[in-house]
Design a protein around this motif. Structure first.
Motif, PDB file in Angstrom:
ATOM      1  N   GLY A 138       0.799  -1.214   0.000  1.00  0.00           N
ATOM      2  CA  GLY A 138       0.000   0.000   0.000  1.00  0.00           C
ATOM      3  C   GLY A 138       0.831   1.262   0.000  1.00  0.00           C
ATOM      4  O   GLY A 138       0.393   2.291   0.527  1.00  0.00           O
ATOM      5  N   THR A 139       2.026   1.211  -0.620  1.00  0.00           N
ATOM      6  CA  THR A 139       2.942   2.355  -0.596  1.00  0.00           C
ATOM      7  C   THR A 139       3.376   2.773  -2.003  1.00  0.00           C
ATOM      8  O   THR A 139       4.516   3.173  -2.222  1.00  0.00           O
ATOM      9  CB  THR A 139       4.176   2.037   0.260  1.00  0.00           C
ATOM     10  OG1 THR A 139       4.821   0.843  -0.229  1.00  0.00           O
ATOM     11  CG2 THR A 139       3.801   1.824   1.717  1.00  0.00           C
ATOM     12  N   LEU A 140       2.471   2.682  -2.961  1.00  0.00           N
ATOM     13  CA  LEU A 140       2.774   3.129  -4.305  1.00  0.00           C
ATOM     14  C   LEU A 140       2.824   4.653  -4.384  1.00  0.00           C
ATOM     15  O   LEU A 140       2.357   5.355  -3.478  1.00  0.00           O
ATOM     16  CB  LEU A 140       1.698   2.623  -5.279  1.00  0.00           C
ATOM     17  CG  LEU A 140       1.660   1.113  -5.541  1.00  0.00           C
ATOM     18  CD1 LEU A 140       0.428   0.760  -6.365  1.00  0.00           C
ATOM     19  CD2 LEU A 140       2.930   0.648  -6.254  1.00  0.00           C
ATOM     20  N   ASP A 141       3.383   5.162  -5.474  1.00  0.00           N
ATOM     21  CA  ASP A 141       3.278   6.570  -5.831  1.00  0.00           C
ATOM     22  C   ASP A 141       2.250   6.666  -6.957  1.00  0.00           C
ATOM     23  O   ASP A 141       2.253   5.849  -7.881  1.00  0.00           O
ATOM     24  CB  ASP A 141       4.611   7.115  -6.327  1.00  0.00           C
ATOM     25  CG  ASP A 141       5.680   7.135  -5.246  1.00  0.00           C
ATOM     26  OD1 ASP A 141       5.320   7.139  -4.048  1.00  0.00           O
ATOM     27  OD2 ASP A 141       6.872   7.146  -5.595  1.00  0.00           O
ATOM     28  N   VAL A 142       1.387   7.674  -6.897  1.00  0.00           N
ATOM     29  CA  VAL A 142       0.369   7.866  -7.926  1.00  0.00           C
ATOM     30  C   VAL A 142       0.516   9.258  -8.517  1.00  0.00           C
ATOM     31  O   VAL A 142       0.665  10.241  -7.792  1.00  0.00           O
ATOM     32  CB  VAL A 142      -1.054   7.684  -7.350  1.00  0.00           C
ATOM     33  CG1 VAL A 142      -2.096   7.937  -8.437  1.00  0.00           C
ATOM     34  CG2 VAL A 142      -1.232   6.291  -6.783  1.00  0.00           C
ATOM     35  N   MET A 143       0.464   9.329  -9.849  1.00  0.00           N
ATOM     36  CA  MET A 143       0.505  10.595 -10.584  1.00  0.00           C
ATOM     37  C   MET A 143      -0.864  10.786 -11.213  1.00  0.00           C
ATOM     38  O   MET A 143      -1.185  10.126 -12.195  1.00  0.00           O
ATOM     39  CB  MET A 143       1.589  10.531 -11.665  1.00  0.00           C
ATOM     40  CG  MET A 143       2.997  10.335 -11.119  1.00  0.00           C
ATOM     41  SD  MET A 143       4.092   9.404 -12.240  1.00  0.00           S
ATOM     42  CE  MET A 143       4.013   7.760 -11.507  1.00  0.00           C
ATOM     43  N   ALA A 144      -1.687  11.653 -10.657  1.00  0.00           N
ATOM     44  CA  ALA A 144      -3.088  11.731 -11.056  1.00  0.00           C
ATOM     45  C   ALA A 144      -3.388  12.993 -11.839  1.00  0.00           C
ATOM     46  O   ALA A 144      -3.107  14.103 -11.384  1.00  0.00           O
ATOM     47  CB  ALA A 144      -3.993  11.663  -9.821  1.00  0.00           C
ATOM     48  N   GLY A 145      -4.000  12.814 -13.025  1.00  0.00           N
ATOM     49  CA  GLY A 145      -4.441  13.931 -13.835  1.00  0.00           C
ATOM     50  C   GLY A 145      -5.955  14.040 -13.820  1.00  0.00           C
ATOM     51  O   GLY A 145      -6.657  13.032 -13.902  1.00  0.00           O
ATOM     52  N   GLY A 146      -6.471  15.248 -13.716  1.00  0.00           N
ATOM     53  CA  GLY A 146      -7.915  15.474 -13.712  1.00  0.00           C
ATOM     54  C   GLY A 146      -8.230  16.826 -13.108  1.00  0.00           C
ATOM     55  O   GLY A 146      -7.357  17.454 -12.496  1.00  0.00           O
ATOM     56  N   ASP A 147      -9.472  17.283 -13.272  1.00  0.00           N
ATOM     57  CA  ASP A 147      -9.829  18.570 -12.678  1.00  0.00           C
ATOM     58  C   ASP A 147      -9.874  18.448 -11.154  1.00  0.00           C
ATOM     59  O   ASP A 147      -9.909  17.341 -10.595  1.00  0.00           O
ATOM     60  CB  ASP A 147     -11.161  19.076 -13.227  1.00  0.00           C
ATOM     61  CG  ASP A 147     -12.332  18.158 -12.893  1.00  0.00           C
ATOM     62  OD1 ASP A 147     -12.695  18.040 -11.707  1.00  0.00           O
ATOM     63  OD2 ASP A 147     -12.880  17.536 -13.827  1.00  0.00           O
ATOM     64  N   ASP A 148      -9.871  19.582 -10.472  1.00  0.00           N
ATOM     65  CA  ASP A 148      -9.757  19.591  -9.014  1.00  0.00           C
ATOM     66  C   ASP A 148     -10.883  18.814  -8.340  1.00  0.00           C
ATOM     67  O   ASP A 148     -10.644  18.067  -7.382  1.00  0.00           O
ATOM     68  CB  ASP A 148      -9.757  21.039  -8.496  1.00  0.00           C
ATOM     69  CG  ASP A 148      -8.488  21.791  -8.863  1.00  0.00           C
ATOM     70  OD1 ASP A 148      -7.498  21.139  -9.261  1.00  0.00           O
ATOM     71  OD2 ASP A 148      -8.495  23.026  -8.758  1.00  0.00           O
ATOM     72  N   GLU A 149     -12.100  18.976  -8.829  1.00  0.00           N
ATOM     73  CA  GLU A 149     -13.248  18.315  -8.201  1.00  0.00           C
ATOM     74  C   GLU A 149     -13.151  16.801  -8.329  1.00  0.00           C
ATOM     75  O   GLU A 149     -13.379  16.062  -7.363  1.00  0.00           O
ATOM     76  CB  GLU A 149     -14.543  18.824  -8.831  1.00  0.00           C
ATOM     77  CG  GLU A 149     -15.800  18.231  -8.212  1.00  0.00           C
ATOM     78  CD  GLU A 149     -17.071  18.756  -8.857  1.00  0.00           C
ATOM     79  OE1 GLU A 149     -18.154  18.216  -8.544  1.00  0.00           O
ATOM     80  OE2 GLU A 149     -16.989  19.695  -9.675  1.00  0.00           O
ATOM     81  N   THR A 150     -12.786  16.337  -9.515  1.00  0.00           N
ATOM     82  CA  THR A 150     -12.690  14.884  -9.718  1.00  0.00           C
ATOM     83  C   THR A 150     -11.506  14.304  -8.959  1.00  0.00           C
ATOM     84  O   THR A 150     -11.599  13.197  -8.400  1.00  0.00           O
ATOM     85  CB  THR A 150     -12.575  14.561 -11.220  1.00  0.00           C
ATOM     86  OG1 THR A 150     -13.621  15.214 -11.929  1.00  0.00           O
ATOM     87  CG2 THR A 150     -12.669  13.064 -11.452  1.00  0.00           C
TER      88      THR A 150
END
Length: 294
Positions: A133-145
């Motif tokens: 449970g220690t991955l790195d995530v690079m998340a793209g999307g608008d602020d609300e989503t």
């Protein structure tokens, strides 16, 4: 607040640990298997439900996580009579695969009028970190989503980084993989030249390990050439070739020259051409050595 119902497609090397952590953090989870039943059966024993098709899953959940090979597989899950779109329901789809950013943007635009929001959230690190449970995530999307997705992503991550609008996560993932896979190509050639001049792998490692050029990725790679650990860095050469090919496509699309990227891609293209696509990336050191044995 009631937690959303989560679907997960792609419970393989990375996805199994991610799904397990989602379950452990209290979300109701529905999974869909592919060829390997073992991870599915394990998740069912922990309380997950199973869907037989993406359409069936879309009828039962609010959010669908995808952790598959790339854009081709993502499109196949979305489209067709048994795809997610066929359910005709509003969904948040979180693509954790390493996909082509241009395809991600086109899909997001196509799906939005149907009430389906697609964002990208590719991963850094390995199956060991997925389990922990220690991955790195690079998340793209608008602020609300992003705010909606972040608690789910945090269930299997140590860091969730909002990289910007949809598509930016996949772009950052390609840059991240370009660095790591480039290092692997450099290590492989350096080890080959060292061996040719009488410097063995253990001597090489004794200099690099603990020095300025040491890093977590180096240690993962060295797990093969020092310890001969067959599970060192469980990421295949064929997947590496896919990722650096996506990077080349991105470079072409924005009109830039990336000659180092081309050289790195050739290293993995050669390895795949020689029949080693299913081997893990650290085996590139052996492939380069064999190619220079003459």
């Amino acid at each position: 607040m009631t937690k959303e119902k989560i679907g997960f497609i792609g419970v393989g090397l990375m996805g199994h640990g991610m799904a397990k952590n989602i379950l452990a953090k209290g979300w109701e989870l529905t999974v869909m298997g592919h060829r390997n039943r073992a991870p599915v059966e394990n998740l069912l024993s922990l309380g997950a439900k199973e869907a037989k098709t993406p359409r069936e899953m879309a009828g039962a959940v609010d959010v669908v996580m995808l952790c598959v090979t790339g854009s081709v597989q993502v499109e196949a899950i979305l489209d067709g009579p048994e795809g997610l779109r066929a359910a005709g329901r509003p969904l948040l789809v979180i693509d954790c695969s390493t996909s082509d950013p241009s395809v991600t943007l086109k899909l997001a635009e196509k799906l939005a009028p149907e009430g389906i929001t697609l964002i990208d959230a590719p991963l850094g690190r390995t199956p060991a970190e997925a389990e922990a449970g220690t991955l790195d995530v690079m998340a793209g999307g608008d602020d609300e989503t992003f705010a909606r997705a972040e608690p789910i992503l945090a269930a299997f991550s140590r860091r969730v980084i909002h990289t910007g609008p949809t598509g930016s996560g996949h772009t950052m993932k390609l840059l991240n993989n370009f660095l790591s896979l480039g290092y692997a190509a450099l290590y492989s050639e350096a080890l080959m030249i060292g061996a040719k001049t009488g410097i063995d792998g253990k001597t090489f490692d004794s200099v690099i390990r603990g020095g300025r050029m040491d890093c977590d990725f180096y240690r993962s790679f060295a797990g093969w050439f020092v310890e001969r650990n067959p599970d060192a860095h469980k990421f295949t050469i064929s997947n590496a070739l896919k990722d650096v090919t996506y990077l080349a496509s991105l470079g072409n699309a924005i009109g830039v020259a990336n000659p180092v990227g081309t050289a790195v891609r050739n290293s993995y293209g050669l390895a795949c051409g020689l029949g080693h696509g299913d081997a893990y990336v650290p085996r590139l050191a052996d492939i380069v050595a064999e190619a220079n044995a003459g």
